[in-house]
Write an enzyme that holds these catalytic residues in place. Structure first.
Site, PDB file in Angstrom:
ATOM      1  N   HIS A  71      14.548  21.182  28.009  1.00  0.00           N
ATOM      2  CA  HIS A  71      13.360  21.935  27.607  1.00  0.00           C
ATOM      3  C   HIS A  71      12.217  21.818  28.607  1.00  0.00           C
ATOM      4  O   HIS A  71      11.274  22.593  28.576  1.00  0.00           O
ATOM      5  CB  HIS A  71      12.907  21.464  26.213  1.00  0.00           C
ATOM      6  CG  HIS A  71      12.457  22.591  25.338  1.00  0.00           C
ATOM      7  ND1 HIS A  71      11.658  23.622  25.777  1.00  0.00           N
ATOM      8  CD2 HIS A  71      12.722  22.870  24.031  1.00  0.00           C
ATOM      9  CE1 HIS A  71      11.422  24.458  24.798  1.00  0.00           C
ATOM     10  NE2 HIS A  71      12.081  24.043  23.714  1.00  0.00           N
ATOM     11  N   ASP A  83      13.021  27.443  28.304  1.00  0.00           N
ATOM     12  CA  ASP A  83      12.579  27.698  26.934  1.00  0.00           C
ATOM     13  C   ASP A  83      13.604  28.594  26.246  1.00  0.00           C
ATOM     14  O   ASP A  83      14.640  28.938  26.815  1.00  0.00           O
ATOM     15  CB  ASP A  83      11.198  28.349  26.934  1.00  0.00           C
ATOM     16  CG  ASP A  83      10.212  27.500  27.743  1.00  0.00           C
ATOM     17  OD1 ASP A  83      10.224  26.269  27.569  1.00  0.00           O
ATOM     18  OD2 ASP A  83       9.477  28.085  28.560  1.00  0.00           O
TER      19      ASP A  83
END
Lengths: 327, 395
Positions: B365, B369
């Site tokens: 992450h 995204d």
């Protein structure tokens, strides 16, 4: 108990005095023993007379031969061979006669005698005056071999050797002769065949003989600072050998290092290593490390001499090798 | 000039290697690129070749022993070399601190499967192990040449004693240790899995339609083969997933190097199909087949397991519906594919039977995204519905 500190020479001389006073059959013969080249027999002639302190010609085979004959016929001679190297000149008498006549005569004869012999390397005495030949005398049958490393051990062992009914080779390392150590006033004996633990430790069993005991103790002190606790064992006699004490130590440490100033090839270390492989196999956690002098004539140069014989550094490295911490 | 042979670093994670075999002995004459020794890193055995010509003067690390990356293993010198130069190299026992020049690694042909090794154990350790009922054959020795010593047995006894009753203690194999290290490293990354249920009916039909003369392979390609090709194509729609994170930089790769998780005895390996985006389905099928076979015989080189930019794990054959694949750092994306199951689904207002599968993308992450993952999975879905595109060389 007194805390008297005397030299190795004085300790040996005391042993002579005590045993010669105790038993009139005891006498000394050898080259210049009345003056005493290394001092161990000096002044004895004054107390015991020329019949019991006899100077001989320079002929080792004759001296040892005379001693064997005297021993067979009831006396208890101590023959001095001034330098250990010269024992080879009397080797036939020592190996084939002295050690074997008790058996050959079906027990009718005993050969209670001592060969007192200063030996070992000190200060570049060179060829003929430097070797440590004690291991050569573990091969012939019937001989006992003592290799004291302290004044205390020297006195106690020599007294036992003189009282023993067998021929005993008594090696005095020349580097130890002037060293001082604790020797009580009171009489004591050290039995032949009893090793001494000179330092206790739990990590490695280090068996050292004669002058190498001091080096082993210094090496152990250094290793202790690295957290390695070395048990230093001085067997004190090679024949008989106190295997029990060494084995007990090995059952605690599982690592064996043996150091001698005699030659490594075919030496006492080879014998002890073979015993370890045969009898103590299950207590070996690493290969045995063996240190001894190289198979070469000992040089006159003190620098080269030091390079030929095991040093304190060599011992430290051997212990580390045994523990897998070097090479 | 004397030259040291040092422990190579094969890939970024290698810290040490074990000498399996010296192919040359001291005194042997050496020419450049001669195979000198075989080194075992965590996953493979590889040859190390001579960096220079001369005489193999000294071997420093014996067979069975382990040495750190960069440690001197041996010295090559000319016959009349000054002993001091050799000694100086030997003295250089600590590894150099910085990155090394790439070592000489021969990647082909595949090395033979490692031969079973004799287990060395000290007599004292053996007696102790036998007295205490410890299976010493499976222990790892810490002594010279890997010899098992008493302390190794003592450790095993300690482990065995702390094992609860009714349980058996098995030491971690080198492969499991490597997996343990890599997965722990992976779990440091903040990762999430995003899943999409995907209709794979078409692609399965397509797979079975691939027969001669259109398909020149021996048999239809495996589903994983199709996935490799599809992923290589879909990554073009979401290039950020085809990346590696290095400190504060993202390395975006021009090509897709696809790692494929292959189960082997006692663990997994992840060989990489390089430039999968440029390869045809047949090329991928052939390569994957070869890699799979060699993975199972232990014959992969570490070079073949390095440099991946994205990883596929197909757990369908294991009967898994969906799962979150762990990332393979420094990669930032991995696809986990569950099993295909026939389900009633609604298509154009009618209930029909379709084979459905969950495609889950794990991502780092810090770098990726949800949006690019949505795009990627959408593209995968599109390819699954129109599998003919898989026959194209490029997108």
């Amino acid at each position: 108990m007194s805390h008297r500190r005397i030299t190795f020479i004085q300790a040996v001389r005391e042993a002579f005095q005590e045993e010669m006073r105790r038993d009139e059959r005891v006498f000394i013969l050898g080259q210049d023993v009345r003056a005493g080249i290394f001092g161990t027999t000096s002044k004895l002639v004054g107390e015991f007379g020329e019949d019991r302190v006899i100077n001989t010609p320079i002929c080792e085979s004759a001296s040892v031969g005379a001693a064997v004959g005297a021993a067979m016929t009831g006396l208890r001679p101590v023959v001095q061979i001034m330098f250990g190297d010269f024992n080879y000149l009397a080797m036939e008498i020592t190996a084939n006669q002295a050690g074997q006549w008790h058996y050959l005569s079906d027990g009718a004869l005993k050969v209670p005698m001592v060969i007192e012999t200063p030996s070992g390397a000190r200060g570049g005495a060179g060829y003929g005056h430097s070797q440590s030949l004690e291991a050569a005398f573990i091969l012939p049958p019937g001989l006992k071999v003592a290799v004291p490393s302290t004044p205390y051990d020297a006195k106690g062992l020599l007294k036992s050797a003189i009282r023993d009914d067998n021929p005993v080779l008594f090696f005095e390392h020349r580097r130890l002769l002037t060293q001082r150590g604790h020797v009580p006033e009171e009489e004591y004996l050290i039995p032949l065949g009893q090793a001494d633990i000179k330092r206790e430790g739990k990590d490695v069993t280090l068996v050292a003989l004669s002058a190498t005991v001091q080096k082993a103790l210094s090496a152990a002190e250094r290793l202790s600072q690295q957290g390695i606790e070395v048990e230093v064992i001085d067997p004190r006699t090679l024949v008989p050998l106190d295997k029990e004490t060494i084995f007990k130590s090995l059952q605690k440490t599982y690592h064996l290092v043996v150091v001698e100033e005699g030659r490594r090839r075919g030496g006492f270390g080879a014998e002890l290593t073979a015993i370890a492989a045969e009898e103590w196999f299950d207590t070996l956690d690493a290969p045995v490390q063996r240190l001894g002098t190289i198979s070469a004539p000992l040089p006159y140069s003190p620098v080269l001499e030091a390079a030929c014989i095991p040093s304190e550094d060599d011992i430290v490295r051997a212990v580390l090798r045994s523990l897998g911490q070097e090479e | 000039m004397a030259t040291a042979i040092t422990m190579p670093r094969w890939g970024m994670i290698m810290e040490e290697g074990r000498i399996v075999e010296w192919l040359k002995k001291e005194g042997d004459e050496i020419v450049v690129d001669d195979p000198i020794l075989i080194v075992e890193s965590e996953k493979v055995d590889n040859e190390v070749t001579a960096p220079a010509a001369g005489i193999l003067k000294a071997i420093v690390v014996a067979e069975g022993e382990t040495a750190a990356v960069g440690a001197v293993l041996a010295v090559i010198a000319s016959p009349d070399e000054d002993a001091a130069a050799v000694a100086a190299l030997l003295a250089q026992s600590s590894p150099p601190p910085a990155a090394e020049p790439p070592p000489a690694v021969t990647s082909a042909p595949p090395p033979p499967a490692p031969k079973p090794r004799r287990v060395n154990i000290s007599p004292a350790a053996r007696r102790m192990a036998e007295d205490k009922g410890i299976d010493w054959q499976s222990l790892e020795g810490s002594g010279p040449r890997g010899r098992i010593e008493r302390k190794d047995v003592l450790r095993a006894i300690e482990t065995a004693q702390s094992t609860p009753p009714g349980a058996k203690s098995i030491p971690l194999s080198p492969m499991r240790k490597a997996i343990a290290r890599r997965t722990l490293q992976s779990i440091q990354a903040p990762q999430a899995a995003l899943c999409r249920e995907t209709d794979i009916s078409q692609v399965l039909r397509f797979r079975h339609s691939l027969t001669a003369p259109d398909w020149t392979g021996d048999k239809p390609p495996t589903f994983t083969t199709l996935l490799v090709k599809a992923v290589a194509m879909a990554l073009a729609a979401a290039p950020i997933l085809n990346a590696r994170l290095h400190d504060d930089a993202i390395w975006l790769d021009d090509n897709a190097h696809i790692g494929v998780v292959i189960a082997v005895e006692d663990g997994i390996v992840v060989p990489v199909i390089r430039e999968a985006n440029k390869k045809t389905l047949i090329e991928i099928a052939t390569e994957l087949n070869d890699l799979t076979q060699r993975a199972r015989s232990g014959g992969l080189t570490s070079a073949e397991m390095e440099g991946g930019t994205f990883t596929i794990s197909n757990a369908g054959p294991l009967g898994i519906d969906f799962f979150q694949a762990l990332l393979y750092p420094p990669q930032v994306g991995a696809l986990g594919v569950g099993r295909g199951r026939q389900r009633p689904v609604v298509v154009d207002g009618e209930i029909v039977i379709r084979t459905m599968s969950y495609f889950c993308v794990s991502s780092d992450h810090r770098v990726v995204d949800a949006e690019p993952i949505g795009r990627f999975l959408g593209k995968m879905d599109e390819i699954m519905q129109n599998p003919d595109v898989l026959l194209k060389r490029t997108v």
